[in-house]
Structures are given as structure tokens and as C-alpha cells.
Design an enzyme around this catalytic site. Structure first.
Site, PDB file in Angstrom:
ATOM      1  N   GLU A 129       0.837  -0.958  -0.184  1.00  0.00           N
ATOM      2  CA  GLU A 129       0.075   0.182   0.182  1.00  0.00           C
ATOM      3  C   GLU A 129       0.945   1.259   0.062  1.00  0.00           C
ATOM      4  O   GLU A 129       1.587   1.603   0.925  1.00  0.00           O
ATOM      5  CB  GLU A 129      -1.040  -0.220   1.115  1.00  0.00           C
ATOM      6  CG  GLU A 129      -1.898   1.166   1.093  1.00  0.00           C
ATOM      7  CD  GLU A 129      -2.889   0.903   2.250  1.00  0.00           C
ATOM      8  OE1 GLU A 129      -3.405  -0.265   2.687  1.00  0.00           O
ATOM      9  OE2 GLU A 129      -3.534   1.964   2.790  1.00  0.00           O
TER      10      GLU A 129
ATOM     11  N   LYS B  52      -7.386  -1.648  11.067  1.00  0.00           N
ATOM     12  CA  LYS B  52      -6.880  -2.093   9.838  1.00  0.00           C
ATOM     13  C   LYS B  52      -5.697  -1.333   9.578  1.00  0.00           C
ATOM     14  O   LYS B  52      -4.757  -1.708   9.252  1.00  0.00           O
ATOM     15  CB  LYS B  52      -8.025  -1.932   8.586  1.00  0.00           C
ATOM     16  CG  LYS B  52      -7.398  -2.740   7.527  1.00  0.00           C
ATOM     17  CD  LYS B  52      -6.718  -1.321   6.731  1.00  0.00           C
ATOM     18  CE  LYS B  52      -6.195  -2.120   5.275  1.00  0.00           C
ATOM     19  NZ  LYS B  52      -5.362  -0.962   4.568  1.00  0.00           N
TER      20      LYS B  52
ATOM     21  N   ASP C  42       4.230 -14.916  11.046  1.00  0.00           N
ATOM     22  CA  ASP C  42       3.142 -15.398  10.312  1.00  0.00           C
ATOM     23  C   ASP C  42       2.063 -14.499  10.614  1.00  0.00           C
ATOM     24  O   ASP C  42       1.402 -14.298  11.620  1.00  0.00           O
ATOM     25  CB  ASP C  42       2.659 -16.510  11.243  1.00  0.00           C
ATOM     26  CG  ASP C  42       1.448 -17.361  10.477  1.00  0.00           C
ATOM     27  OD1 ASP C  42       0.713 -16.577   9.846  1.00  0.00           O
ATOM     28  OD2 ASP C  42       1.255 -18.235  10.675  1.00  0.00           O
TER      29      ASP C  42
ATOM     30  N   HIS D 149      -2.870  10.147   0.539  1.00  0.00           N
ATOM     31  CA  HIS D 149      -3.005   8.919  -0.052  1.00  0.00           C
ATOM     32  C   HIS D 149      -2.842   8.987  -1.381  1.00  0.00           C
ATOM     33  O   HIS D 149      -1.921   8.336  -2.373  1.00  0.00           O
ATOM     34  CB  HIS D 149      -4.308   8.431   0.003  1.00  0.00           C
ATOM     35  CG  HIS D 149      -4.468   7.103   0.490  1.00  0.00           C
ATOM     36  ND1 HIS D 149      -4.070   6.636   1.889  1.00  0.00           N
ATOM     37  CD2 HIS D 149      -5.042   5.976  -0.124  1.00  0.00           C
ATOM     38  CE1 HIS D 149      -4.319   5.212   1.940  1.00  0.00           C
ATOM     39  NE2 HIS D 149      -4.942   4.770   0.791  1.00  0.00           N
TER      40      HIS D 149
HETATM   41  C1  MEV Z   1      -5.955   2.707   5.128  1.00  0.00           C
HETATM   42  O1  MEV Z   1      -5.119   1.674   4.537  1.00  0.00           O
HETATM   43  C2  MEV Z   1      -5.952   2.834   6.197  1.00  0.00           C
HETATM   44  C3  MEV Z   1      -7.033   3.574   7.190  1.00  0.00           C
HETATM   45  O2  MEV Z   1      -8.199   3.537   6.685  1.00  0.00           O
HETATM   46  C4  MEV Z   1      -6.943   3.903   8.322  1.00  0.00           C
HETATM   47  C5  MEV Z   1      -8.026   4.570   9.141  1.00  0.00           C
HETATM   48  O3  MEV Z   1      -8.725   5.079   8.966  1.00  0.00           O
HETATM   49  O4  MEV Z   1      -7.514   4.824  10.626  1.00  0.00           O
HETATM   50  C6  MEV Z   1      -6.393   5.227   6.579  1.00  0.00           C
END
Ligand code: MEV
Length: 438
Positions: A85, A279, A295, A392
Site C-alpha cells: 500500500e 486495519k 506469520d 494517499h
Molecule cells: C487505509 O489503509 C487505512 C486507514 O483507512 C486507516 C484509518 O481509517 O484509520 C486510513
């Protein structure tokens, strides 16, 4: 319709590729070329990778990046990160630099206990089984000595062995519930070997136990396996600073801290947000876990189970503002190893561990928790100020340009152009089309 195949694993690599091409890729020899393009020209290295799994036909590259300037417990680290990413390493590096000027990250392992279970059925009275277990426990403990001897020399081994009665939830269901310390190894093979030995001895002893009625002597072993739920293998990491030293993108420190804390509180009470919030944490954690040959599926399963252990999925991080001090921390279960597995086989894993100054498993737990915290700090900081897309898309620009097969000159022009223009997929397409018209 492709046919099933027998003996596929015995085919040569070339035969496997040709079979896949014929059955699934319309015999496209360009696809074959693509697969082979990723072979390593160093045959020894390629054959090492071929043998990690069955039926290897190519390698799947992931970028191996570095996030420098991580001040952790007074030491400066450059973190190896394997991740696809675009914004992950950039965000980690930015957070690391920012916090290196504010005292850095403090991290601490809370405990390192791992769990394994022998799941079995017993049709007699639970009380009879309890008496039996008490009697054979010394035999069970003795039976794994050949397996645990080396681990004990390193300070680990079996910590505890209990009988668990689960008949209230499932008829006739019991467990041997074992706790282990596996020192610097992740310990999966060690734990599973101990458990399988326990299962064998348990069954044998029951068959020869005269106090059981004949029909109850046959214990049925269902399975013996470690658990990836490791709520007693925990690490904590935190950052803190006076609120006056915060503030970002034109927002003053106090406002930033309050909005940040609100964002964390939302993740604490709202599962839809908590999953995305966590995430983002796993963006940092998985990248280190992968780079160090651990792992990541085990880590992911354990982390998310922990996040929902109280019956509702929640945030792994927390934040507070007290006496003008902003504090942000994570508590996370991480069962990691720095010996065994891929750690001394995969050349890049060896290098990643060397970069981290040959950490113990405890050190690696701390470093990895810090990476998760830093990533979460970066994500929330962007979300509550500029929004996530600005950073991003800046990182994603190169992916779009590569997709459009931009030349090096075009890339330079586009990077310059998008310093002052909003980046979206369509704005990049029109900008490059315009450039190509000139
Ligand atoms: C993207 O990979 C991760 C985010 O969505 C985490 C978040 O929203 O805190 C930017």
C-alpha cells in the site's frame, strides 16, 4: 472447462506452468513469460524460494521499504516494512520523525504466554476424569521432557497444564489446556509437538485405567493444536507530549488533541469505525511481521479476536489529555519469533532482523507494536485535518502514472504539476493526455 489433474505436485516447474497456461490462460505464452520474468537468475536463491511451499511457479514481489527515525526506548531504529500500500511507509516515517522530536516511543512487553489445547471427548462422569487427570498429570508432564529439554535450557517450556470441562457447552467435550513460554521462537512446532504427545499419552493412559468403566476407556482425541488467541502475550507502546507541542496542518495543539481523542473514542464505541481504525494499525504491524518472516495470519487472527474479547469489536488504541499532556497508546497481543521458521532461511528476513540489531522476540514485539501505533497516529492525524485522500493520492500518483505507462520525463512533469493540483484518477489521465498533445 478445465479438467482436474492428478500428480500435479510431481510435475516439473515447466510442466506446471504449461499446464496452467493451457487449462486457464488460453495457452498465452506472454503469461508464461510474465511468470518467468519474476524468477531469480540466481538459481540457488530461486530454488530456496521454490522449496518454501508446494507447486511454486514464480515469485510474488512485495516492496521491501524502510521507515527510519523510530526512537524506541531510547534507541533509534530503521524499520523494515514489506507492504504494497503506497502510503504506509511514508506515514510511518512521518510519524517516526515527528515523535523522535517529542521523546519517542516507550514500549514494554506485558507477558509472553502462549496457549495450546488438546480437544477430546470423554463419555463418563466429569468427576471420574478429574481424578484420572490428577493421577496421570505427572506422566503427561514427563512425556514431553524430550521435546522441552532445549526450550527449558533457554528459559522456556510448559508453564501450566489443566483439564477444562466444556460439557456445559458441548456434550462430552473436554480439553487439556496448556500454557507455554517459547522464548525467542514463535513456538508453533514446539507447542504442537507437546500437544500431540499429550494426546497420545492421554489416550493410552485412559485405555489402561482400571477405574474407568470399560466403555469409557476410549477417549476420542478430536485435535491437538496451539491457539492463535494470545491475550497473555501482550505488549504496550505509547507516546506522549505536552499538548502545546502538537498541532498540525494549521490546527492548534489543543484542538488537534481534542479532535484526535474524539476520533479514538468513536473507534472505541463504534465497530464499523473500529475495524477500519484497527486495519490502519495492522498496516504497520503486518508490514513488520512479514518483513521479519513471522506469520501475519496468526497475528491478524489473534489481534482481531482480542479486539472483540469483551463481546463487541473495539479500538486497540486509546488516547487521553490530562494536565495538558496528550497520551496515545496501544495494547496488543503479538506472538512473534526471531528464531526458527523463515528467520534463518529467507535472506531478506535475515537482513531485516539484522537491521533491527538482532532483536529478541520481546524486542520485536515492542518494535512491531510501535509500528502499529505510529501508523494509527499518522492515519488519525490526516483524517482529522486534511482528510486521508490528500496524502494517499500523492503516494498513489506514481501507481496511476505507471498504469498510464508514463515516461520518466512525463513523470517529472506530472509530479511538478500535481504539487499544486488535486490528484484524482481522472485528473491525472487528463493532465497526461494534455501533456502528450503538446
Ligand atoms: C487505509 O489503509 C487505512 C486507514 O483507512 C486507516 C484509518 O481509517 O484509520 C486510513
Amino acid at each position: 472447462m478445465p479438467k482436474t489433474v492428478s500428480g500435479f505436485s510431481k510435475f516439473s516447474k515447466e510442466e506446471k506452468i504449461q499446464w496452467i497456461a493451457k487449462e486457464y490462460l488460453e495457452n498465452d505464452q506472454n503469461a508464461v513469460k510474465t511468470l518467468k520474468q519474476y524468477w531469480n537468475s540466481n538459481e540457488k536463491l530461486q530454488s530456496l524460494h521454490d522449496e518454501f511451499i508446494e507447486n511454486t511457479i514464480s515469485n510474488f514481489y512485495l516492496p521491501f521499504g524502510v521507515a527510519p527515525n523510530f526512537l524506541i526506548n531510547g534507541e533509534i531504529y530503521a524499520l523494515p516494512m514489506a507492504v504494497e500500500e503506497s502510503s504506509v511507509v511514508a506515514a510511518a516515517s512521518k510519524a517516526a520523525k515527528f515523535w523522535s522530536q517529542r521523546g519517542g516511543f516507550k514500549a514494554e512487553v506485558i507477558n509472553t504466554t502462549k496457549v495450546g489445547q488438546v480437544h477430546f471427548l470423554f463419555k463418563g462422569e466429569p468427576e471420574e476424569l478429574r481424578v484420572f487427570f490428577k493421577e496421570i498429570k505427572p506422566t503427561l508432564l514427563l512425556s514431553i521432557k524430550p521435546i522441552t529439554a532445549n526450550m527449558e535450557k533457554r528459559g522456556g517450556g510448559l508453564l501450566d497444564l489443566q483439564l477444562a470441562d466444556k460439557t456445559g457447552e458441548l456434550d462430552n467435550y473436554f480439553q487439556l489446556f496448556a500454557k507455554f513460554e517459547t522464548c525467542d521462537s514463535m513456538g508453533a512446532n514446539f507447542i504442537n509437538s507437546c500437544l500431540e504427545k499429550f494426546a497420545e499419552v492421554l489416550k493410552f493412559e485412559a485405555e489402561n485405567y482400571s477405574h474407568f468403566q470399560k466403555e469409557h476407556r476410549s477417549i476420542e482425541i478430536i485435535m491437538s493444536i496451539l491457539s492463535n488467541f494470545v491475550p497473555e502475550c501482550m505488549v504496550k507502546a505509547e507516546i506522549s507530549c505536552p499538548v502545546s507541542e502538537l498541532g498540525q496542518n494549521g490546527m492548534d495543539g489543543k484542538h488537534f488533541a481534542e479532535k484526535f481523542i474524539q476520533a479514538v473514542k468513536i473507534a472505541e464505541i463504534e465497530p464499523y469505525r473500529a475495524v477500519t481504525h484497527n486495519k490502519g494499525i495492522m498496516n504497520g504491524i503486518d508490514a513488520i511481521v512479514l518483513a521479519t518472516g513471522n506469520d501475519f495470519r496468526a497475528v491478524e487472527a489473534g489481534v482481531h479476536a482480542y479486539a472483540s474479547k469483551d463481546g463487541k469489536y473495539t479500538s486497540l488504541t486509546h488516547a487521553s489529555l490530562e494536565n495538558e499532556i496528550f497520551k496515545f497508546w496501544i495494547e496488543i497481543p503479538l506472538a512473534l519469533g526471531t528464531i526458527g521458521g523463515l528467520t534463518n532461511i529467507h535472506p531478506l528476513v535475515k537482513l531485516a532482523l539484522k537491521m533491527l540489531q538482532d532483536p529478541s522476540a520481546r524486542d520485536l514485539m515492542e518494535i512491531t507494536a510501535v509500528a502499529g501505533l505510529a501508523q494509527n497516529y499518522g492515519a488519525i492525524s490526516s483524517l482529522i485535518t486534511t482528510g486521508i485522500q490528500q496524502g494517499h493520492m500523492k503516494m498513489h500518483l506514481m501507481n496511476i502514472l505507471n498504469q498510464l505507462e508514463a515516461t520518466e520525463n512525463e513523470k517529472t512533469e506530472m509530479i511538478e504539476h500535481f504539487k499544486t493540483h488535486p490528484i484524482t484518477h481522472s485528473s491525472v489521465v487528463s493532465a497526461i493526455e494534455k501533456l502528450r498533445e503538446i
